[in-house]
Write an enzyme that holds these catalytic residues in place. Structure first.
Site, mmCIF file in Angstrom:
data_model
loop_
_atom_site.group_PDB
_atom_site.id
_atom_site.type_symbol
_atom_site.label_atom_id
_atom_site.label_comp_id
_atom_site.label_asym_id
_atom_site.label_seq_id
_atom_site.Cartn_x
_atom_site.Cartn_y
_atom_site.Cartn_z
ATOM 1 N N HIS B 261 0.792 -1.402 0.141
ATOM 2 C CA HIS B 261 0.147 0.200 -0.176
ATOM 3 C C HIS B 261 1.332 1.722 -0.114
ATOM 4 C CE1 HIS B 261 -3.903 2.299 1.046
ATOM 5 N NE2 HIS B 261 -2.403 2.862 1.761
ATOM 6 N N GLU B 262 2.067 1.279 0.620
ATOM 7 C CA GLU B 262 2.889 2.035 0.736
ATOM 8 C C GLU B 262 3.497 2.456 -0.592
ATOM 9 O OE1 GLU B 262 1.533 4.539 2.965
ATOM 10 O OE2 GLU B 262 0.692 3.171 4.399
ATOM 11 N N HIS B 265 1.625 4.470 -2.932
ATOM 12 C CA HIS B 265 2.029 5.991 -1.998
ATOM 13 C C HIS B 265 3.653 6.652 -2.816
ATOM 14 C CE1 HIS B 265 -1.149 7.134 -0.535
ATOM 15 N NE2 HIS B 265 -1.386 5.869 0.172
ATOM 16 N N GLU B 291 -4.668 8.379 -2.519
ATOM 17 C CA GLU B 291 -4.699 7.216 -2.287
ATOM 18 C C GLU B 291 -5.314 6.175 -3.623
ATOM 19 O OE1 GLU B 291 -4.601 7.095 0.656
ATOM 20 O OE2 GLU B 291 -5.707 4.726 1.483
#
Lengths: 498, 498
Positions: B261-262, B265, B291
């Protein structure tokens, strides 16, 4: 009112210096390689802003009003003195010169990283000439504003109030004492057998050992941490001190003694006066006192037989395989011989405590002559070779890499810094002597209890911040002005006692 | 000339934001506990200084002159638009209100950390009331300057140009679709057997696995790193992106999916347009697009059967003992069932992608009514309970800890942020659908090759920075305005296909 405005203004500056310190630590310890260029820009912007705050024209008015208004407590008067000192220094140098120096020093330092391994003095020389020429301008500008000699006004940036005539007098004693002393030690040690503990010593185990010893000697992990970097240093801020080391898997003592050295710096920072931390008077006194704290920890305490006795069981626990291979190399006697070997060599950062001052005296003499215009950059290699021969009996010749190109200080524009290393060694010896004569310290140290030592240092050095100037701090703590005697006696006791 | 002055001014601000970002990352990932108070002061000082720079009165004049002078390139016009946006926002709020809000939010967030575990709504309520009351003032001040509704002017701080009527229309579709969909999925999954891989999964091995997968999907380690923190996040700066995770030794998938997830980003930040990085136009577009990049990576890509096929051999290599204990738990089928389990539960941060939007819709409706004055803070628990029941069939009752006190956003004053999570999920699904229809992307992904995917995202999203507004960015990339359709089809395909 004016004084209150100064405190408020400095609190703000302290906040900016905080993020500067953390970002600089991060650059050395954490930053991935691609982050460098933007970080350099960001730090330059931040430093420009700090310079702007320091030279804010209102500061001059506030200082004048505060000086004439009275009613300040002693610590506030000391704070005002420190604020004025910084203001005078910062406003002495025109912004143009600040920027030109910063640029020349960045260029020369970056080039030096490449040219040093190649020992390429010819390419390096013009870059260093640019740095020295600007540094002379800076020194002249400071000199006329501060009423100090040009070289002393550079020294004053690292060692407030430092006086190079005083340094020269101390260094003359060192020049007279050390060469003969080193001869005798080398001769004595040539008859001893020293066993090299055989690695590998895994980094994780070395780190474990370092952390255990940091804890033992009083590093406060609530307010600090240990990491790795290419060049070991002590950074961060007093409430959050960041020390670093580098590990060599074939030699555990190097990192370990390095960690103890930085822990000495760290304990000073961690124990500065809490209520003044955001003010200049709450800062560490200067580089010689700072260096005295690292050397007192590393040289006076950690390389002593008593400390090695405390350390030995932990070393065995850290490296059971290496110990099993050669238990005799881990005996206290052998560890002590390893920790106190004296060897004449070319490189300052690898030098033992007996030969180290020779490296410093050499640099002091050359850089002072450079700033005074009595020596040109082109003259350095010859001067270096001559001084190395007279001080350590070594010939540098054309080996510039291990000669005048070995240190980052000059390419980075840090003229006036070198003497503080040896002033620190003298200060450490003198403080240590006063300290162990104080009730219970000697016995506690022998038993591996560092509480009385830390209490003494806290009372006499750490908690004082910049309340007094360096000579007064040393006089109050040791009952005498700084001299060479405690250092020489320490050397004789450690290296020549039968 | 005026435009050039703006660029120069923003370059300076970018430098200050750089050290702010690194210091904030350090606070979460590195700082020892005792460093907190001084760090908070330092960051407040720095942020005050950044605010000062942003509201410098010259900026208004430069903007006006630049707007009327013409001759700018398209990216410069976009930059000018972004600079003006920030200037209008920052100058809308009087400094008194900035400081009062900052103080109230610090107090309420710090109290919340203690009061949430105790589920103590009564003590927390007055603190939140203070935050909301100031936030309404802020919203009113912004509203009159920006010509937006009060709630939209808060949204605009996270999602530039975000319009809550548009959000409400999308969320109405979600409200209509999800409850029935979740029923069907839960019923279907109740007939499947899922094996829990049995730990322990040592942190060091989890980290190794995370790093391998980060590398595989295109994280650039020359410009970033992975560390640990209490709450996972993506921080740092585009040239040096810092992502963090936390490890649970009994569950390796949680940290792993968090790292992916990170990484989503991070890849956005690392691939922002290099030549505009120091200007507002070079920043990521807004929180919904940000997001979308993390959810595209985690939800669309990494929880797919194809990715788990690529991941499976690495998981076995990372945890050979756990694999030996129960090989069947590590089969791709079982890993897929683990990665796609749907469960109605109270906690947003632990929610799966199907129930997650329900949590967001609930918060959106409540916070909008709060800011509009249609709901008081005292009404929140009842409104929460009612919405939880209507959206997820759960009763919160007096369990405030797992109800309206579960998130840091409101105590920290972050009103207007929640909707971007679900806008991001919709955007991710729509981008993913457009992307896999592009040449070769689908086949490459199935083979574990992320190059074509990254190239598509770089062309269509990352390299665009803030050149376009969000609707235009999405329209150009996907050929359609943002809607729910791609998201709903994705959910049906993944969770209901036989």
């Amino acid at each position: 009112m004016s004084y209150a405005a100064l405190e408020q203004h400095n609190q703000r500056i302290s906040g900016l210096r905080h993020v500067e310190a953390i970002s600089a630590w991060d650059e050395a310890a954490m930053m991935p390689p691609g982050g460098g260029q933007a970080r350099a820009e960001a730090l330059a912007t931040l430093r420009g802003l700090i310079h702007e705050q320091l030279t804010d024209p209102r500061v001059g008015d506030w200082i004048a009003a505060a000086e004439s208004s009275g009613g300040l407590e002693p610590w506030q008067r000391a704070n005002l003195r420190e604020i004025k000192r910084a203001y005078l220094r910062e406003t002495s140098i025109p912004r143009r010169l600040v920027e030109a120096s910063s640029r020349a020093e960045s260029q020369s330092e970056q080039a030096w990283r490449m040219l040093r391994p190649a020992s390429d003095w010819q390419s390096f020389r013009p870059l260093l000439e640019a740095v020295v020429s600007l540094k002379r301008e800076v020194a002249a500008a400071l000199s006329s504003n501060l009423g100090l000699s040009p070289y002393d006004s550079l020294v004053d940036g690292f060692e407030p109030g430092g006086n190079s005539e005083h340094f020269a007098a101390l260094f003359a004693e060192i020049r007279a004492f050390l060469p003969g002393f080193i001869d005798r030690v080398v001769e004595k040690q040539s008859r001893e057998t020293v066993l090299e503990p055989e690695g590998p010593f895994p980094v994780e185990r070395q780190r474990w050992l370092g952390l255990r010893l940091m804890e033992k000697v009083g590093f406060d992990f609530v307010h600090g941490r240990l990491d790795q970097s290419h060049h070991p240093f002590c950074g961060g801020v007093p409430t959050d001190v960041r020390i670093t080391t580098r590990y060599d898997e074939s030699d555990f003592q190097k990192a370990l003694m390095g960690v103890m050295h930085e822990t000495g710096h760290a304990k000073y920072e961690q124990n500065l006066p809490k209520s003044w931390l955001e003010q200049p008077v709450g800062a560490a006194r200067g580089m010689s006192v700072h260096e005295s704290q690292s050397l007192l920890q590393e040289m006076q305490v950690c390389r002593s037989r008593e400390f090695l006795q405390v350390m030995e069981p932990l070393v065995r626990e850290a490296f059971p395989e290496a110990f099993a291979r050669n238990a005799r190399a881990f005996s206290v006697d052998n560890l002590y011989r390893l920790a106190t070997r004296v060897r004449r060599d070319f490189i300052r950062v690898d030098a033992d405590e007996a030969t180290y001052p020779c490296h410093v005296v050499l640099r002091f003499e050359i850089e002072k002559a450079l700033i005074e215009g009595k020596l040109t950059v082109a003259d350095i290699p010859e001067a270096w070779d001559a001084a190395m021969f007279s001080l350590l009996g070594l010939r540098t010749g054309d080996n510039h890499r291990d000669g005048c190109m070995q240190d980052v200080h000059w390419p980075a524009g840090l003229f006036g810094y070198f003497p503080t290393y040896t002033l620190g060694a003298l200060t450490a010896a003198q403080l240590f002597r006063a300290m162990i004569e104080s009730d219970g310290v000697r016995e506690a140290l022998a038993a591996g209890d560092f509480t009385p030592m830390n209490a003494w240092l806290k009372d006499n050095v750490w908690s004082q911040g910049s309340l007094f100037d360096t000579p007064e701090l040393i006089g109050r703590a040791t009952g005498a002005p700084l001299g060479t005697e405690a250092f020489f006696r320490h050397l004789e006791r450690r290296y020549l006692a039968p």
